[in-house]
Design a protein around this motif. Structure first.
Motif, mmCIF file in Angstrom:
data_model
loop_
_atom_site.group_PDB
_atom_site.id
_atom_site.type_symbol
_atom_site.label_atom_id
_atom_site.label_comp_id
_atom_site.label_asym_id
_atom_site.label_seq_id
_atom_site.Cartn_x
_atom_site.Cartn_y
_atom_site.Cartn_z
ATOM 1 N N ILE A 49 0.948 -1.164 0.013
ATOM 2 C CA ILE A 49 0.046 0.136 -0.184
ATOM 3 C C ILE A 49 1.019 1.218 0.024
ATOM 4 O O ILE A 49 1.495 1.289 0.893
ATOM 5 C CB ILE A 49 -1.042 0.153 1.299
ATOM 6 C CG1 ILE A 49 -1.559 -1.178 0.998
ATOM 7 C CG2 ILE A 49 -1.535 1.073 1.401
ATOM 8 C CD1 ILE A 49 -2.658 -1.510 2.408
ATOM 9 N N TYR A 50 0.726 1.921 -0.886
ATOM 10 C CA TYR A 50 1.466 3.235 -1.118
ATOM 11 C C TYR A 50 0.445 4.494 -0.766
ATOM 12 O O TYR A 50 -0.333 4.667 -1.342
ATOM 13 C CB TYR A 50 2.284 3.292 -2.659
ATOM 14 C CG TYR A 50 2.986 4.627 -2.937
ATOM 15 C CD1 TYR A 50 4.050 5.063 -2.102
ATOM 16 C CD2 TYR A 50 2.340 5.391 -3.868
ATOM 17 C CE1 TYR A 50 4.816 5.963 -2.696
ATOM 18 C CE2 TYR A 50 3.139 6.664 -4.238
ATOM 19 C CZ TYR A 50 4.149 7.044 -3.484
ATOM 20 O OH TYR A 50 4.700 7.987 -3.658
ATOM 21 N N ASP A 51 1.366 5.182 0.019
ATOM 22 C CA ASP A 51 0.414 6.507 0.264
ATOM 23 C C ASP A 51 1.306 7.707 -0.114
ATOM 24 O O ASP A 51 2.361 7.949 0.437
ATOM 25 C CB ASP A 51 0.315 6.727 1.944
ATOM 26 C CG ASP A 51 -0.437 8.022 2.333
ATOM 27 O OD1 ASP A 51 -0.418 9.083 1.688
ATOM 28 O OD2 ASP A 51 -0.922 7.891 3.351
ATOM 29 N N ALA A 52 0.942 8.163 -1.278
ATOM 30 C CA ALA A 52 1.883 9.369 -1.804
ATOM 31 C C ALA A 52 1.790 10.708 -0.992
ATOM 32 O O ALA A 52 2.709 11.296 -1.182
ATOM 33 C CB ALA A 52 1.222 9.466 -3.404
ATOM 34 N N LEU A 53 0.829 10.723 -0.549
ATOM 35 C CA LEU A 53 0.517 12.284 0.428
ATOM 36 C C LEU A 53 1.654 12.129 1.479
ATOM 37 O O LEU A 53 2.220 13.212 1.616
ATOM 38 C CB LEU A 53 -0.978 12.242 0.973
ATOM 39 C CG LEU A 53 -1.480 13.866 1.152
ATOM 40 C CD1 LEU A 53 -1.181 14.587 0.070
ATOM 41 C CD2 LEU A 53 -2.717 13.590 1.680
ATOM 42 N N TYR A 54 1.847 11.036 1.959
ATOM 43 C CA TYR A 54 3.216 11.087 3.017
ATOM 44 C C TYR A 54 4.251 10.470 2.634
ATOM 45 O O TYR A 54 5.115 10.069 3.345
ATOM 46 C CB TYR A 54 2.602 10.591 4.510
ATOM 47 C CG TYR A 54 1.245 11.407 4.954
ATOM 48 C CD1 TYR A 54 1.658 12.573 5.666
ATOM 49 C CD2 TYR A 54 -0.035 11.042 4.601
ATOM 50 C CE1 TYR A 54 0.638 13.358 6.101
ATOM 51 C CE2 TYR A 54 -1.024 11.842 4.946
ATOM 52 C CZ TYR A 54 -0.506 12.969 5.694
ATOM 53 O OH TYR A 54 -1.929 13.902 6.053
ATOM 54 N N GLY A 55 4.364 10.126 1.404
ATOM 55 C CA GLY A 55 5.694 9.305 0.875
ATOM 56 C C GLY A 55 5.896 7.905 1.684
ATOM 57 O O GLY A 55 7.123 7.700 1.955
ATOM 58 N N GLU A 56 4.817 7.228 2.132
ATOM 59 C CA GLU A 56 4.904 6.017 2.952
ATOM 60 C C GLU A 56 4.476 4.951 1.994
ATOM 61 O O GLU A 56 3.422 4.809 1.388
ATOM 62 C CB GLU A 56 4.199 6.058 4.192
ATOM 63 C CG GLU A 56 4.860 7.432 5.034
ATOM 64 C CD GLU A 56 3.782 7.320 6.434
ATOM 65 O OE1 GLU A 56 4.558 8.095 7.447
ATOM 66 O OE2 GLU A 56 2.716 7.023 6.353
ATOM 67 N N SER A 57 5.278 3.837 2.392
ATOM 68 C CA SER A 57 4.468 2.456 1.846
ATOM 69 C C SER A 57 4.671 1.612 2.914
ATOM 70 O O SER A 57 5.620 1.424 3.848
ATOM 71 C CB SER A 57 5.212 1.963 0.441
ATOM 72 O OG SER A 57 6.628 1.675 0.794
#
Ligand code: ZN
Length: 351
Positions: A322-330
């Motif tokens: 799961i990649y969260d672009a808004l916080y740059g986290e996966s």
């Protein structure tokens, strides 16, 4: 009469200015035609508006009949051409055989990789991959599969390129607005790599063709955004015993997984037994999506495809990134197979 032609030209020109798709512009002109015809029938003979719009309904009826004939003829031609293309695509041999010098040079950065090598590149050339959807996720998937030298790439989609697609669907270009996406994508892939063979299917994937279609491929990649198609593709992939690479997007977040019950990984229905309520899963059109996100997620899907085909590394079977672009986290979560799954469970397998 001249007035009506001027109005139609104005509608068309204004549509062109606003980049309204051709189909919508023709619809406007069709409505104008119906309106004029209604005026001719409803108004008295000597009414100035009727005189200004052609005096008699007969002329407009003849014109309408002629247009209907032309449209009918075009529809028949298009259907025949589509069928011929499908037959041709089926008959085209997979581009197997030894590599040319140009190909060896083109794939040199793959071949030096220990995990790929010559054998892996040959496996890519012999592979047949079907991509469902030539939209946001399909764009990078198709481009990287073609670049990587996947020998046979099928793509199925019934949409045409629209102005609103171009913020993220980078395989299509401005000049292709109004063109079926599969043909636009085919042109881009063939321009990028003439050594791959592309099979476009300009139609919606439906239950009556899904098994036949998947039967021609070793791997299926789902980049669609509607749940009906996802369940349809998943069930057919389970029946065919081939892996399904699936990706999904919402606004700033994306996810990727490989569903493969034939190798003891869950299927899509194990993880998502039911489609969420429509208000909990809004489409990109409703909720929005940040332009580069499908590029990130689609590229991850293409990497998984290359890994499955070449046997490199560990494939995302039974796992989801799961990649969260808004916080740059996966992050990565494990997915379990459900024995009572109605698509791949033991009861189904036994039956
Ligand atoms: Zn399942």
């Amino acid at each position: 009469m001249v007035l009506v032609i001027a109005l139609a030209a104005m509608l068309w020109g204004f549509g062109a200015l606003m980049k309204v798709p051709h189909r919508a512009r023709w619809t406007m002109i069709g409505l104008l035609y119906v309106f004029v015809l209604a005026l001719q029938v409803a108004l008295p003979d000597d009414h100035p508006i009727r005189l200004a719009t052609g005096e008699s309904p007969a002329f407009w009826l003849i014109l309408g009949g002629f247009a209907a004939l032309v449209l009918g003829y075009r529809a028949v031609l298009r259907r025949l051409r589509g069928r011929a293309q499908q037959e041709e695509a089926k008959a085209a041999p997979a581009q197997s055989g030894p590599f040319s010098d140009t190909e060896l040079n083109r794939y040199a950065r793959h071949i030096v990789l220990r995990e790929v090598g010559g054998a892996g590149q040959k496996a890519l050339k012999d592979a047949r991959v079907l991509v469902v959807g030539a939209g946001g996720l399909g764009s990078p998937v198709l481009q990287y599969l073609a670049g990587a030298g996947v020998g046979t790439i099928g793509v199925i989609d019934d949409d045409v390129v629209e102005n609103t697609n171009l913020q993220r669907q980078i395989i299509h270009h401005d000049a292709q607005i109004g063109t079926p996406k599969v043909f636009s994508a085919q042109a881009a892939m063939e321009a990028q790599n003439p050594f791959v063979s592309v099979r476009p299917y300009h139609r919606r994937l439906s239950a009556d063709i899904v098994d036949d279609l998947l039967g021609d491929y070793d791997l299926v990649i789902d980049g669609t955004d509607n749940f009906d198609t996802r369940y349809l593709v998943n069930a057919a992939a389970v029946r065919a015993g081939i892996p399904l690479i699936s990706g999904a997007l919402t606004q700033w977040e994306g996810q990727v997984s490989v569903f493969d019950p034939a190798n003891d990984a869950p299927c899509y229905a194990c993880v998502f037994p039911q489609a969420p309520a429509a208000e909990l899963a809004p489409s990109c059109a409703e909720a929005g999506v940040i332009g580069p996100l499908p590029g990130v997620v689609g590229s991850m899907m293409a990497v998984e495809a290359v890994k499955i085909i070449t046997g490199a590394g560990t494939v995302l079977r039974g796992e989801m990134v799961i990649y969260d672009a808004l916080y740059g986290e996966s992050r990565k979560i494990s997915l379990k197979r459900r024995p009572d799954c109605t698509t791949c469970g033991s009861a189904v397998a036994a039956g």
